[in-house]
Design a protein around this motif. Structure first.
Motif, PDB file in Angstrom:
ATOM      1  N   LYS A 181       0.830  -1.207   0.000  1.00 40.65           N
ATOM      2  CA  LYS A 181       0.000   0.000   0.000  1.00 40.65           C
ATOM      3  C   LYS A 181       0.871   1.266   0.000  1.00 40.65           C
ATOM      4  O   LYS A 181       0.556   2.260  -0.666  1.00 40.65           O
ATOM      5  N   LEU A 182       1.960   1.222   0.752  1.00 39.96           N
ATOM      6  CA  LEU A 182       2.876   2.363   0.781  1.00 39.96           C
ATOM      7  C   LEU A 182       3.546   2.562  -0.578  1.00 39.96           C
ATOM      8  O   LEU A 182       3.761   3.699  -1.018  1.00 39.96           O
ATOM      9  N   LEU A 183       3.862   1.453  -1.246  1.00 37.24           N
ATOM     10  CA  LEU A 183       4.465   1.552  -2.580  1.00 37.24           C
ATOM     11  C   LEU A 183       3.496   2.205  -3.560  1.00 37.24           C
ATOM     12  O   LEU A 183       3.880   3.066  -4.358  1.00 37.24           O
ATOM     13  N   ALA A 184       2.227   1.814  -3.492  1.00 36.42           N
ATOM     14  CA  ALA A 184       1.210   2.397  -4.373  1.00 36.42           C
ATOM     15  C   ALA A 184       1.080   3.896  -4.135  1.00 36.42           C
ATOM     16  O   ALA A 184       0.875   4.670  -5.081  1.00 36.42           O
TER      17      ALA A 184
ATOM     18  N   PHE B 146      -3.074   5.093  -3.829  1.00 35.01           N
ATOM     19  CA  PHE B 146      -2.559   5.866  -4.963  1.00 35.01           C
ATOM     20  C   PHE B 146      -3.081   7.291  -4.930  1.00 35.01           C
ATOM     21  O   PHE B 146      -2.343   8.246  -5.206  1.00 35.01           O
ATOM     22  N   PHE B 147      -4.344   7.448  -4.574  1.00 40.90           N
ATOM     23  CA  PHE B 147      -4.955   8.770  -4.508  1.00 40.90           C
ATOM     24  C   PHE B 147      -4.279   9.624  -3.430  1.00 40.90           C
ATOM     25  O   PHE B 147      -4.020  10.814  -3.632  1.00 40.90           O
ATOM     26  N   ILE B 148      -3.972   9.018  -2.285  1.00 44.66           N
ATOM     27  CA  ILE B 148      -3.255   9.730  -1.217  1.00 44.66           C
ATOM     28  C   ILE B 148      -1.871  10.146  -1.713  1.00 44.66           C
ATOM     29  O   ILE B 148      -1.386  11.236  -1.410  1.00 44.66           O
ATOM     30  N   GLY B 149      -1.248   9.273  -2.505  1.00 39.96           N
ATOM     31  CA  GLY B 149       0.048   9.601  -3.085  1.00 39.96           C
ATOM     32  C   GLY B 149      -0.021  10.795  -4.016  1.00 39.96           C
ATOM     33  O   GLY B 149       0.903  11.616  -4.061  1.00 39.96           O
ATOM     34  N   LEU B 150      -1.112  10.903  -4.765  1.00 37.01           N
ATOM     35  CA  LEU B 150      -1.290  12.073  -5.631  1.00 37.01           C
ATOM     36  C   LEU B 150      -1.377  13.354  -4.801  1.00 37.01           C
ATOM     37  O   LEU B 150      -0.813  14.389  -5.175  1.00 37.01           O
ATOM     38  N   PHE B 151      -2.082  13.277  -3.689  1.00 38.08           N
ATOM     39  CA  PHE B 151      -2.163  14.438  -2.800  1.00 38.08           C
ATOM     40  C   PHE B 151      -0.787  14.788  -2.247  1.00 38.08           C
ATOM     41  O   PHE B 151      -0.455  15.962  -2.081  1.00 38.08           O
ATOM     42  N   GLN B 152       0.017  13.759  -1.961  1.00 36.76           N
ATOM     43  CA  GLN B 152       1.345  14.020  -1.415  1.00 36.76           C
ATOM     44  C   GLN B 152       2.206  14.825  -2.384  1.00 36.76           C
ATOM     45  O   GLN B 152       3.083  15.583  -1.967  1.00 36.76           O
ATOM     46  N   CYS B 153       1.956  14.687  -3.688  1.00 30.43           N
ATOM     47  CA  CYS B 153       2.714  15.446  -4.689  1.00 30.43           C
ATOM     48  C   CYS B 153       2.583  16.955  -4.467  1.00 30.43           C
ATOM     49  O   CYS B 153       3.492  17.723  -4.789  1.00 30.43           O
TER      50      CYS B 153
END
Length: 260
Positions: free
Chosen positions: A74-77, A140-147
């Motif tokens: 999940k962290l990788l995603a 993945f959506f949380i990762g987009l926010f992290q950007c």
């Protein structure tokens, strides 16, 4: 940068890294206030103290990392969007966005958003039992926010917490996933920065690096414990108002310096 200034910066990093108030923004503003020149050593020092802070999370959540491989997937995603955008935009971000004006505006805008989402999560029920149970789409959506946190002053913690909340997590789960995601994100970012820096320093400077990282480790541990307890009982509103006040104060400070 003097030893005293390095201690102040390390304390600021540890206290702010995992709070939704932007550690990078605070370091930029503090450096500007103390007249610290952004040379090669200062850049490396900032990376070292960030790594010290992330070690606090790694130790604090060490049992979570040994539960199984699910959390790693999940962290990788969540990490993939940040890795791609970071590699593509690194030079632009470092070259044009690391200044007090961008930080101040980001603090204010992010503060307003935190206040608004706090009302959203008051009665929000989580869609998952444990953080590890979030879907790959949610991660993945949380990762987009992290950007978004690549803009100084935005705050990686704030961006990922907001992303978690908009993906159905409650405030505690969103905060914990933000902490866990910080480990691969900051390790990768810090390692990349170190590869691009000149590590030829004096013995006194090397000592400052290790003292600073140790101070950041301790203060980050204290800050995380406080933050989890506070958020569970009070939410994010106070941090939103703090961001707005700090951003306005520094805009006034810089405007006064320009007039002077």
């Amino acid at each position: 940068m003097t030893l005293f200034q390095s201690i102040i910066i390390a304390i600021i990093e540890g206290l702010t890294e995992f709070l939704p108030i932007s550690s990078t923004g605070h370091m930029i503003l503090a450096s500007a206030a103390m007249g610290i020149h952004e040379d090669e050593f200062v850049k490396t020092f900032e990376v070292f103290i960030q790594l010290g802070a992330i070690l606090a999370i790694a130790f604090m959540y060490i049992k979570r990392f040994f539960r199984g491989l699910k959390i790693y997937y999940k962290l990788l995603a969540a990490f993939i969007p940040t890795a791609v955008v970071g590699l593509l935009a690194y030079e632009i971000i470092k070259g044009y966005l690391f200044n007090p004006i961008v930080v101040s505006i980001s603090l204010i805008v992010g503060g307003i958003i935190l206040i608004l989402i706090d009302k959203r999560v008051v009665n929000q029920e989580t869609t998952v039992a444990e953080v590890e149970d979030i879907t790959y789409k949610q991660a993945f959506f949380i990762g987009l926010f992290q950007c978004l946190s690549m803009v100084p002053g935005t705050s990686r913690a704030a961006a990922t917490i907001i992303g978690g909340v908009f993906n159905g997590l409650n405030k505690k789960q969103a905060t914990e996933f933000s902490f866990l995601l910080a480990v691969p994100t900051m390790m990768a970012a810090g390692g990349y920065d170190l590869l691009k820096s000149d590590l030829a320093f004096t013995q006194a400077q090397i000592m400052m690096l290790f003292i600073g990282s140790g101070i950041a480790f301790v203060t980050a541990w204290i800050a995380v414990k406080f933050f989890l307890h506070y958020v569970s009982n009070h939410g994010f509103t106070a941090f939103g108002w703090y961001r707005i006040a700090l951003g306005i104060l520094f805009l006034i400070f810089m405007w006064g310096n320009d007039l002077g």
